[in-house]
Scaffold this active site. Structure first.
Site, PDB file in Angstrom:
ATOM      1  N   ARG A 130       0.824  -1.232   0.000  1.00  0.00           N
ATOM      2  CA  ARG A 130       0.000   0.000   0.000  1.00  0.00           C
ATOM      3  C   ARG A 130       0.850   1.271   0.000  1.00  0.00           C
ATOM      4  NH1 ARG A 130      -3.187  -3.292   3.387  1.00  0.00           N
ATOM      5  NH2 ARG A 130      -4.955  -4.077   2.191  1.00  0.00           N
ATOM      6  N   LYS A 157       4.004  11.577 -10.993  1.00  0.00           N
ATOM      7  CA  LYS A 157       3.226  10.736 -11.921  1.00  0.00           C
ATOM      8  C   LYS A 157       3.990   9.444 -12.168  1.00  0.00           C
ATOM      9  CE  LYS A 157       0.651  14.074 -14.673  1.00  0.00           C
ATOM     10  NZ  LYS A 157       0.395  14.529 -16.056  1.00  0.00           N
ATOM     11  N   GLU A 174      12.406  18.723 -23.765  1.00  0.00           N
ATOM     12  CA  GLU A 174      11.614  19.005 -22.549  1.00  0.00           C
ATOM     13  C   GLU A 174      12.200  20.200 -21.788  1.00  0.00           C
ATOM     14  OE1 GLU A 174       8.774  17.577 -21.747  1.00  0.00           O
ATOM     15  OE2 GLU A 174       8.755  15.503 -22.461  1.00  0.00           O
ATOM     16  N   LYS A 213       9.055  23.043 -12.879  1.00  0.00           N
ATOM     17  CA  LYS A 213       8.128  21.924 -12.680  1.00  0.00           C
ATOM     18  C   LYS A 213       7.661  21.887 -11.228  1.00  0.00           C
ATOM     19  CE  LYS A 213       6.683  17.382 -13.708  1.00  0.00           C
ATOM     20  NZ  LYS A 213       6.784  16.199 -14.521  1.00  0.00           N
ATOM     21  N   GLU A 217      -3.105  17.766 -11.430  1.00  0.00           N
ATOM     22  CA  GLU A 217      -3.491  18.227 -12.769  1.00  0.00           C
ATOM     23  C   GLU A 217      -4.972  18.529 -12.894  1.00  0.00           C
ATOM     24  OE1 GLU A 217      -1.197  16.412 -15.965  1.00  0.00           O
ATOM     25  OE2 GLU A 217      -2.869  16.793 -17.333  1.00  0.00           O
ATOM     26  N   ARG A 269      -1.328  22.523 -14.222  1.00  0.00           N
ATOM     27  CA  ARG A 269      -0.277  21.528 -14.472  1.00  0.00           C
ATOM     28  C   ARG A 269      -0.360  21.029 -15.915  1.00  0.00           C
ATOM     29  NH1 ARG A 269       1.906  16.381 -10.802  1.00  0.00           N
ATOM     30  NH2 ARG A 269       3.285  15.595 -12.409  1.00  0.00           N
ATOM     31  N   ASN A 293       1.918  19.835 -20.548  1.00  0.00           N
ATOM     32  CA  ASN A 293       1.652  18.972 -21.702  1.00  0.00           C
ATOM     33  C   ASN A 293       1.809  19.704 -23.027  1.00  0.00           C
ATOM     34  OD1 ASN A 293       1.024  16.717 -20.118  1.00  0.00           O
ATOM     35  ND2 ASN A 293      -1.054  17.465 -19.787  1.00  0.00           N
ATOM     36  N   HIS A 353       2.375  17.826 -26.161  1.00  0.00           N
ATOM     37  CA  HIS A 353       2.213  16.402 -25.874  1.00  0.00           C
ATOM     38  C   HIS A 353       0.975  15.760 -26.502  1.00  0.00           C
ATOM     39  CE1 HIS A 353       5.554  17.095 -23.261  1.00  0.00           C
ATOM     40  NE2 HIS A 353       5.555  15.852 -22.823  1.00  0.00           N
ATOM     41  N   HIS A 389       2.002  12.404 -28.170  1.00  0.00           N
ATOM     42  CA  HIS A 389       1.463  11.088 -27.808  1.00  0.00           C
ATOM     43  C   HIS A 389       0.832  10.402 -29.019  1.00  0.00           C
ATOM     44  CE1 HIS A 389       1.274  12.109 -23.223  1.00  0.00           C
ATOM     45  NE2 HIS A 389       2.468  11.744 -23.618  1.00  0.00           N
ATOM     46  N   HIS A 424      10.361   9.505 -27.063  1.00  0.00           N
ATOM     47  CA  HIS A 424       9.405  10.464 -26.515  1.00  0.00           C
ATOM     48  C   HIS A 424       9.812  11.925 -26.761  1.00  0.00           C
ATOM     49  CE1 HIS A 424       6.335  12.013 -23.815  1.00  0.00           C
ATOM     50  NE2 HIS A 424       7.270  12.656 -23.131  1.00  0.00           N
TER      51      HIS A 424
HETATM   52  P1  NAD Z   1      14.236   5.637 -21.115  1.00  0.00           P
HETATM   53  O1  NAD Z   1      14.016   5.466 -19.683  1.00  0.00           O
HETATM   54  O2  NAD Z   1      13.775   4.554 -22.035  1.00  0.00           O
HETATM   55  O3  NAD Z   1      15.771   5.923 -21.359  1.00  0.00           O
HETATM   56  C1  NAD Z   1      16.219   6.069 -22.693  1.00  0.00           C
HETATM   57  C2  NAD Z   1      17.415   5.155 -22.976  1.00  0.00           C
HETATM   58  O4  NAD Z   1      18.556   5.758 -22.414  1.00  0.00           O
HETATM   59  C3  NAD Z   1      17.313   3.766 -22.366  1.00  0.00           C
HETATM   60  O5  NAD Z   1      17.864   2.848 -23.257  1.00  0.00           O
HETATM   61  C4  NAD Z   1      18.179   3.864 -21.118  1.00  0.00           C
HETATM   62  O6  NAD Z   1      18.749   2.627 -20.732  1.00  0.00           O
HETATM   63  C5  NAD Z   1      19.238   4.824 -21.579  1.00  0.00           C
HETATM   64  N1  NAD Z   1      19.860   5.604 -20.531  1.00  0.00           N
HETATM   65  C6  NAD Z   1      19.260   6.290 -19.535  1.00  0.00           C
HETATM   66  N2  NAD Z   1      20.157   6.943 -18.820  1.00  0.00           N
HETATM   67  C7  NAD Z   1      21.374   6.677 -19.360  1.00  0.00           C
HETATM   68  C8  NAD Z   1      22.697   7.083 -19.058  1.00  0.00           C
HETATM   69  N3  NAD Z   1      22.982   7.933 -18.068  1.00  0.00           N
HETATM   70  N4  NAD Z   1      23.706   6.577 -19.815  1.00  0.00           N
HETATM   71  C9  NAD Z   1      23.435   5.738 -20.857  1.00  0.00           C
HETATM   72  N5  NAD Z   1      22.209   5.336 -21.182  1.00  0.00           N
HETATM   73  C10 NAD Z   1      21.188   5.793 -20.438  1.00  0.00           C
HETATM   74  O7  NAD Z   1      13.534   6.973 -21.668  1.00  0.00           O
HETATM   75  P2  NAD Z   1      13.421   8.453 -21.096  1.00  0.00           P
HETATM   76  O8  NAD Z   1      13.461   9.326 -22.272  1.00  0.00           O
HETATM   77  O9  NAD Z   1      14.320   8.697 -19.973  1.00  0.00           O
HETATM   78  O10 NAD Z   1      11.937   8.464 -20.493  1.00  0.00           O
HETATM   79  C11 NAD Z   1      10.828   8.263 -21.332  1.00  0.00           C
HETATM   80  C12 NAD Z   1       9.681   7.783 -20.495  1.00  0.00           C
HETATM   81  O11 NAD Z   1       9.358   8.781 -19.513  1.00  0.00           O
HETATM   82  C13 NAD Z   1       8.412   7.553 -21.285  1.00  0.00           C
HETATM   83  O12 NAD Z   1       7.874   6.314 -20.891  1.00  0.00           O
HETATM   84  C14 NAD Z   1       7.492   8.679 -20.856  1.00  0.00           C
HETATM   85  O13 NAD Z   1       6.135   8.317 -20.902  1.00  0.00           O
HETATM   86  C15 NAD Z   1       7.942   8.913 -19.458  1.00  0.00           C
HETATM   87  N6  NAD Z   1       7.629  10.245 -18.925  1.00  0.00           N
HETATM   88  C16 NAD Z   1       7.046  10.309 -17.697  1.00  0.00           C
HETATM   89  C17 NAD Z   1       6.765  11.533 -17.146  1.00  0.00           C
HETATM   90  C18 NAD Z   1       6.180  11.611 -15.761  1.00  0.00           C
HETATM   91  O14 NAD Z   1       5.807  12.716 -15.327  1.00  0.00           O
HETATM   92  N7  NAD Z   1       6.115  10.528 -15.042  1.00  0.00           N
HETATM   93  C19 NAD Z   1       7.062  12.711 -17.852  1.00  0.00           C
HETATM   94  C20 NAD Z   1       7.676  12.606 -19.099  1.00  0.00           C
HETATM   95  C21 NAD Z   1       7.956  11.358 -19.635  1.00  0.00           C
END
Ligand code: NAD
Length: 381
Positions: free
Chosen positions: A133, A155, A197, A238, A248, A252, A256, A259, A263, A278
């Site tokens: 939980r 999130k 971003e 942020k 949101e 907030r 987006n 986005h 998306h 992304h």
């Molecule tokens: P990811 O986590 O897939 O990382 C991208 C790639 O980079 C992966 O292969 C990872 O292994 C590699 N990587 C990460 N850090 C590294 C480092 N220091 N050195 C070498 N390789 C590294 O993708 P991302 O772009 O970090 O995140 C995208 C995700 O985040 C999506 O699923 C998206 O929906 C989500 N997201 C969430 C929020 C939220 O508020 N929760 C906001 C924006 C995006």
């Protein structure tokens, strides 16, 4: 000092507080912060054991250093690893991770430490939100996108066949540590994607930061104080929005910006990172949001042009035509946008702009207007 700890000394650390009453927490930002972070963890959560959740890439690159720092600080830690990539935000991985955390005997007072990009953060944050939980979560984001966006704000979630991030929970972290030296190993493509971003915060409500980005983006990529400044500026922006509107219900949604388009493009390219990641989808989405605003007579063409020119200079995609393998037809893109969770009774909600730094929420945009705009984009007119 432990042989596996980072050799370079910790640089000056920036602390950005996220003010959320009893759920408040700090974001620590700076180069070489892993051992500092381990000390903070040991002092703020005495007696807690840690489960580090990471992906296979980070397990090889940075998990050993974090483990060494935690050991040095007297924090006992175990490691759980998932495959890299968006496909890990799945029901199957989520179940596997929850069972792994239970097998590791992570209790209510222990910690889940997410060491990775947004994928690891979203997946392990969701697992932390429901495990027993709710257990505490520490985010140690390793991608630029995760440092400036996904690790802050609470999130968490996984994807469904119905769309991205549709299964999830709000679960604020207890601490976020942005060690900007970890980004040195990030691929150029992923770094640039995360940079979209960063720019977004300037476009939302900080035109001076957009100007700063235009001048300093190369130094942000190289590392050093400009990188820390960019991450801190994004995190402050942020944090301020999240403190005003945690769940949101209001502004907030400005985060987006770009986005709704992004998306849809991710959906149409089936979340295939070889085609689009992304942040790249967000770069195209930001340009489309500004050009759509221009077409609706809301935003000067010069501003829309500056947004696209900056993102293109950095090497990011800016047009639907830039999607490898094609983006789909106007009808497909609008249909994909209506699947987005921000749709209310069939009307599309966009974040539009009166100019750079002057974004606003535009609910009830007619699908026909969006369709006409996308057709003109595809035709290159
Ligand atoms: P990811 O986590 O897939 O990382 C991208 C790639 O980079 C992966 O292969 C990872 O292994 C590699 N990587 C990460 N850090 C590294 C480092 N220091 N050195 C070498 N390789 C590294 O993708 P991302 O772009 O970090 O995140 C995208 C995700 O985040 C999506 O699923 C998206 O929906 C989500 N997201 C969430 C929020 C939220 O508020 N929760 C906001 C924006 C995006």
């Amino acid at each position: 000092m432990n042989a596996m700890a980072p050799a370079a000394p910790a640089a000056e650390r920036i602390v950005v507080p996220v003010a959320l009453a009893e759920r408040s927490y700090d974001i620590l930002i700076g180069r070489h912060q892993l051992c500092e972070a381990a000390e903070v963890i040991a002092s703020r959560f005495p007696g807690a054991r840690a489960a580090i959740v990471t992906d296979e890439n980070l397990a090889a690159l940075h998990a050993p250093a974090l483990e060494a720092c935690l050991q040095q600080a007297g924090v006992s830690a175990t490691r759980l690893t998932v495959p890299p990539g968006e496909a890990s935000k799945s029901y199957a991985r989520f179940i596997e991770l929850c069972d792994g955390l239970l097998a590791a005997k992570i209790e209510r007072n222990d910690l889940v430490i997410a060491l990775g990009g947004g994928v690891v953060g979203d997946l392990s944050g969701f697992a932390a939100s429901v495990l027993r939980r709710g257990v505490r979560l520490v985010q140690i984001p390793t991608s630029l996108l995760a440092q400036v966006d996904s690790s802050v704000g609470g999130k968490t979630g996984i994807n469904s066949s119905h769309g991205k991030n549709l299964i999830g929970a709000f679960h604020q972290p207890a601490l976020v540590v942005c060690d900007t030296a970890l980004l040195d190993t990030l691929s150029e493509r992923e770094f640039k994607a995360g940079y979209a971003e960063v720019v977004k915060y300037g476009l939302i409500d900080d035109p001076a930061f957009f100007d700063w980005c235009e001048v300093n983006w190369r130094r942000v990529m190289e590392g050093g104080p400009e990188r820390d400044h960019a991450v801190a500026t994004a995190c402050r922006a942020k944090a301020a929005v999240v403190a005003r509107d945690e769940r949101e219900d209001g502004d907030r949604a400005l985060l987006n910006l770009g986005h709704t388009f992004a998306h849809a493009l991710e959906r149409l390219t089936r979340y295939d990172s070889s085609r689009l990641v992304h942040g790249e989808a967000v770069a195209i989405g930001l340009c489309l949001a500004f050009r759509f605003s221009q077409r609706l007579g809301l935003c000067p063409g010069q501003d829309a042009g500056s947004v696209a020119a900056h993102l293109a200079a950095v090497g990011l995609p800016t047009r639907l035509q830039d999607v490898p393998g094609g983006s789909g037809t106007a009808a497909e893109i609008v249909e994909a946008m209506t699947q987005d969770k921000k749709v209310k009774r069939g009307a599309l909600t966009f974040i539009l702009a009166h100019g750079i730094g002057r974004s606003f929420i535009a609910p009830g945009v007619a699908a026909e207007a969006a369709h006409g705009f996308i057709e003109s984009e595809l035709a290159g007119t």
